[in-house]
Scaffold this motif. Structure first.
Motif, PDB file in Angstrom:
ATOM      1  N   LEU A   6      -2.281  25.798  11.835  1.00  0.00           N
ATOM      2  CA  LEU A   6      -2.853  26.875  12.644  1.00  0.00           C
ATOM      3  C   LEU A   6      -4.069  27.480  11.951  1.00  0.00           C
ATOM      4  CD1 LEU A   6       0.598  28.331  13.515  1.00  0.00           C
ATOM      5  CD2 LEU A   6      -1.075  27.735  15.265  1.00  0.00           C
ATOM      6  N   GLY A   7      -4.846  28.235  12.703  1.00  0.00           N
ATOM      7  CA  GLY A   7      -6.014  28.892  12.122  1.00  0.00           C
ATOM      8  C   GLY A   7      -5.960  30.388  12.345  1.00  0.00           C
ATOM      9  N   THR A   8      -6.579  31.126  11.440  1.00  0.00           N
ATOM     10  CA  THR A   8      -6.637  32.580  11.572  1.00  0.00           C
ATOM     11  C   THR A   8      -7.851  33.096  10.821  1.00  0.00           C
ATOM     12  OG1 THR A   8      -5.356  34.639  11.344  1.00  0.00           O
ATOM     13  CG2 THR A   8      -5.126  33.034   9.567  1.00  0.00           C
ATOM     14  N   VAL A   9      -8.071  34.393  10.902  1.00  0.00           N
ATOM     15  CA  VAL A   9      -9.163  35.022  10.156  1.00  0.00           C
ATOM     16  C   VAL A   9      -8.747  36.460   9.858  1.00  0.00           C
ATOM     17  CG1 VAL A   9     -10.374  35.525  12.340  1.00  0.00           C
ATOM     18  CG2 VAL A   9     -11.618  35.712  10.204  1.00  0.00           C
ATOM     19  N   PHE A  10      -9.087  36.925   8.701  1.00  0.00           N
ATOM     20  CA  PHE A  10      -8.841  38.327   8.331  1.00  0.00           C
ATOM     21  C   PHE A  10      -9.919  39.173   8.992  1.00  0.00           C
ATOM     22  CE2 PHE A  10      -7.068  40.918   4.571  1.00  0.00           C
ATOM     23  CZ  PHE A  10      -7.402  42.129   5.137  1.00  0.00           C
ATOM     24  N   VAL A  11      -9.524  40.034   9.906  1.00  0.00           N
ATOM     25  CA  VAL A  11     -10.494  40.938  10.539  1.00  0.00           C
ATOM     26  C   VAL A  11     -10.236  42.352   9.995  1.00  0.00           C
ATOM     27  CG1 VAL A  11     -11.430  41.835  12.701  1.00  0.00           C
ATOM     28  CG2 VAL A  11     -10.508  39.498  12.604  1.00  0.00           C
ATOM     29  N   GLY A  12     -11.215  42.846   9.250  1.00  0.00           N
ATOM     30  CA  GLY A  12     -11.018  44.129   8.567  1.00  0.00           C
ATOM     31  C   GLY A  12     -11.851  45.273   9.126  1.00  0.00           C
ATOM     32  N   VAL A  13     -12.640  44.986  10.160  1.00  0.00           N
ATOM     33  CA  VAL A  13     -13.494  46.040  10.716  1.00  0.00           C
ATOM     34  C   VAL A  13     -13.060  46.354  12.147  1.00  0.00           C
ATOM     35  CG1 VAL A  13     -15.855  46.784  11.155  1.00  0.00           C
ATOM     36  CG2 VAL A  13     -15.392  45.189   9.290  1.00  0.00           C
ATOM     37  N   TYR A  14     -12.635  47.596  12.354  1.00  0.00           N
ATOM     38  CA  TYR A  14     -12.137  48.037  13.667  1.00  0.00           C
ATOM     39  C   TYR A  14     -12.039  49.556  13.614  1.00  0.00           C
ATOM     40  CZ  TYR A  14      -8.348  47.430  10.391  1.00  0.00           C
ATOM     41  OH  TYR A  14      -7.619  47.449   9.236  1.00  0.00           O
ATOM     42  N   ASP A  15     -11.920  50.144  14.805  1.00  0.00           N
ATOM     43  CA  ASP A  15     -11.742  51.600  14.889  1.00  0.00           C
ATOM     44  C   ASP A  15     -10.260  51.904  14.687  1.00  0.00           C
ATOM     45  OD1 ASP A  15     -11.322  54.245  15.788  1.00  0.00           O
ATOM     46  OD2 ASP A  15     -13.144  54.144  16.981  1.00  0.00           O
ATOM     47  N   GLU A  16      -9.927  52.268  13.471  1.00  0.00           N
ATOM     48  CA  GLU A  16      -8.508  52.394  13.107  1.00  0.00           C
ATOM     49  C   GLU A  16      -7.795  53.475  13.922  1.00  0.00           C
ATOM     50  OE1 GLU A  16      -7.607  53.577   9.105  1.00  0.00           O
ATOM     51  OE2 GLU A  16      -5.560  52.827   9.238  1.00  0.00           O
ATOM     52  N   GLU A  17      -8.428  54.608  14.105  1.00  0.00           N
ATOM     53  CA  GLU A  17      -7.743  55.704  14.808  1.00  0.00           C
ATOM     54  C   GLU A  17      -7.421  55.317  16.248  1.00  0.00           C
ATOM     55  OE1 GLU A  17      -6.188  58.337  13.560  1.00  0.00           O
ATOM     56  OE2 GLU A  17      -6.818  57.310  11.736  1.00  0.00           O
ATOM     57  N   PHE A  64      -5.153  39.749  12.560  1.00  0.00           N
ATOM     58  CA  PHE A  64      -5.137  38.302  12.357  1.00  0.00           C
ATOM     59  C   PHE A  64      -4.905  37.564  13.665  1.00  0.00           C
ATOM     60  CE2 PHE A  64      -4.136  40.406   8.489  1.00  0.00           C
ATOM     61  CZ  PHE A  64      -4.847  39.712   7.524  1.00  0.00           C
ATOM     62  N   PRO A  65      -5.978  37.177  14.348  1.00  0.00           N
ATOM     63  CA  PRO A  65      -5.794  36.303  15.510  1.00  0.00           C
ATOM     64  C   PRO A  65      -5.261  34.954  15.021  1.00  0.00           C
ATOM     65  CG  PRO A  65      -8.141  36.580  15.004  1.00  0.00           C
ATOM     66  CD  PRO A  65      -7.381  37.446  14.051  1.00  0.00           C
ATOM     67  N   LEU A  66      -4.372  34.383  15.798  1.00  0.00           N
ATOM     68  CA  LEU A  66      -3.675  33.183  15.335  1.00  0.00           C
ATOM     69  C   LEU A  66      -3.589  32.162  16.460  1.00  0.00           C
ATOM     70  CD1 LEU A  66      -2.013  32.396  12.765  1.00  0.00           C
ATOM     71  CD2 LEU A  66      -0.018  33.392  13.910  1.00  0.00           C
ATOM     72  N   GLY A  67      -3.982  30.934  16.165  1.00  0.00           N
ATOM     73  CA  GLY A  67      -3.881  29.889  17.173  1.00  0.00           C
ATOM     74  C   GLY A  67      -4.242  28.540  16.576  1.00  0.00           C
ATOM     75  N   PRO A 120      -3.888  33.047  21.070  1.00  0.00           N
ATOM     76  CA  PRO A 120      -2.591  33.208  21.742  1.00  0.00           C
ATOM     77  C   PRO A 120      -1.751  34.331  21.136  1.00  0.00           C
ATOM     78  CG  PRO A 120      -2.928  30.920  21.000  1.00  0.00           C
ATOM     79  CD  PRO A 120      -4.100  31.704  20.525  1.00  0.00           C
ATOM     80  N   VAL A 121      -1.921  34.541  19.827  1.00  0.00           N
ATOM     81  CA  VAL A 121      -1.145  35.589  19.133  1.00  0.00           C
ATOM     82  C   VAL A 121      -2.099  36.410  18.283  1.00  0.00           C
ATOM     83  CG1 VAL A 121       0.704  36.046  17.461  1.00  0.00           C
ATOM     84  CG2 VAL A 121       0.904  34.104  19.011  1.00  0.00           C
ATOM     85  N   TYR A 180     -10.009  29.051  19.223  1.00  0.00           N
ATOM     86  CA  TYR A 180      -8.701  28.391  19.297  1.00  0.00           C
ATOM     87  C   TYR A 180      -8.551  27.631  20.615  1.00  0.00           C
ATOM     88  CZ  TYR A 180      -8.411  32.304  16.107  1.00  0.00           C
ATOM     89  OH  TYR A 180      -8.704  33.205  15.127  1.00  0.00           O
ATOM     90  N   THR A 181      -7.639  26.671  20.599  1.00  0.00           N
ATOM     91  CA  THR A 181      -7.292  25.996  21.848  1.00  0.00           C
ATOM     92  C   THR A 181      -6.314  26.895  22.621  1.00  0.00           C
ATOM     93  OG1 THR A 181      -5.319  24.898  20.992  1.00  0.00           O
ATOM     94  CG2 THR A 181      -7.418  23.758  20.635  1.00  0.00           C
ATOM     95  N   ASP A 182      -5.975  26.461  23.845  1.00  0.00           N
ATOM     96  CA  ASP A 182      -5.038  27.261  24.657  1.00  0.00           C
ATOM     97  C   ASP A 182      -3.578  27.024  24.260  1.00  0.00           C
ATOM     98  OD1 ASP A 182      -7.112  28.274  26.092  1.00  0.00           O
ATOM     99  OD2 ASP A 182      -7.014  26.729  27.660  1.00  0.00           O
TER     100      ASP A 182
END
Ligand SMILES: Cc1cc2nc3c(=O)[nH]c(=O)nc-3n(C[C@H](O)[C@H](O)[C@H](O)COP(=O)(O)O)c2cc1C
Length: 190
Positions: free
Chosen positions: A128-139, A157-160, A87-88, A16-18
């Motif tokens: 705007l652009g985003t991506v579904f991120v489904g892999v993370y340490d949930e706990e 969902f990172p958003l920018g 940014p978000v 993303y841009t700033d």
């Protein structure tokens, strides 16, 4: 943007841009989530909007799950940097108790998936652009964000604003492969 154009041109955006995301646009995206259909209209989704840089970096650090990625040959989540630098960052949660279970199908995941698609298409429609991120340490993520035990995190969902416009992307299967007519396995021309 016209709906079909948004559907056809939406792609996972990981750089993303700033430029900050305007509050009105963020609000429109959250409103699009709010309007998604859900089991009995229970609206099981809950969202956490994260803008704090240190928190985004901690979330990014939790986006690698060794047992998942190591077997696939990844050294990190392809969206790790996006999570820290956007940014978000929207964390999509769901309360399974506020959705249905029928014949072993957990509909909170469907509800959240529909909300996610509204989020991604609204973002695309607003440039705007985003991506579904489904892999993370949930706990660990739940601890970090003070999320109650019964709530599940369904996606990040990172958003920018896209750093560059992504043309094309991973290809899709042809309709003939995914769609049958009248009965399973019966193909036809569309
Ligand atoms: C449920 C789900 C989980 C995903 N998890 C990740 C992820 O952890 N990291 C990542 O970089 N992309 C992730 N993606 C994005 C997919 O890789 C991407 O949507 C797919 O390759 C199709 O590309 P496109 O979105 O550009 O059309 C995920 C997508 C979905 C729907």
């Amino acid at each position: 943007m016209e709906l079909f154009e948004a559907i056809k041109t939406r792609r996972s955006i990981r750089k993303y841009t700033d430029k900050p995301v305007e509050d009105e646009k963020l609000r429109d995206i959250l409103d699009a989530v709010r309007m998604a259909p859900s089991w009995a209209n229970y609206q099981c989704w809950r969202l956490i909007v994260v803008k704090d840089k240190a928190t985004k970096e901690k979330i990014s650090d939790l986006s690698y799950v060794e047992s998942f990625f190591a077997t696939k040959g990844y050294k990190s989540n392809p969206s790790k940097k996006a999570l820290a630098e956007a940014p978000v960052l929207v964390v999509l949660c769901a309360d399974p108790a506020q959705s249905g279970v029928l014949w072993n199908q957990n509909y909170y995941l469907v509800d959240a998936g529909l909300a996610a698609q509204n989020l991604m298409l609204a973002a695309r429609g607003l440039g705007l652009g985003t991506v579904f991120v489904g892999v993370y340490d949930e706990e660990k993520l739940k601890n970090l964000l003070n999320i109650p035990p019964a709530i599940r995190i369904v996606g990040l969902f990172p958003l920018g604003y896209p750093f560059f416009y992504q043309i094309g992307g991973p290809p899709r299967k042809p309709i003939q492969e995914i769609c049958f007519f009248e009965q399973w396995g019966k193909s036809d021309k569309v």
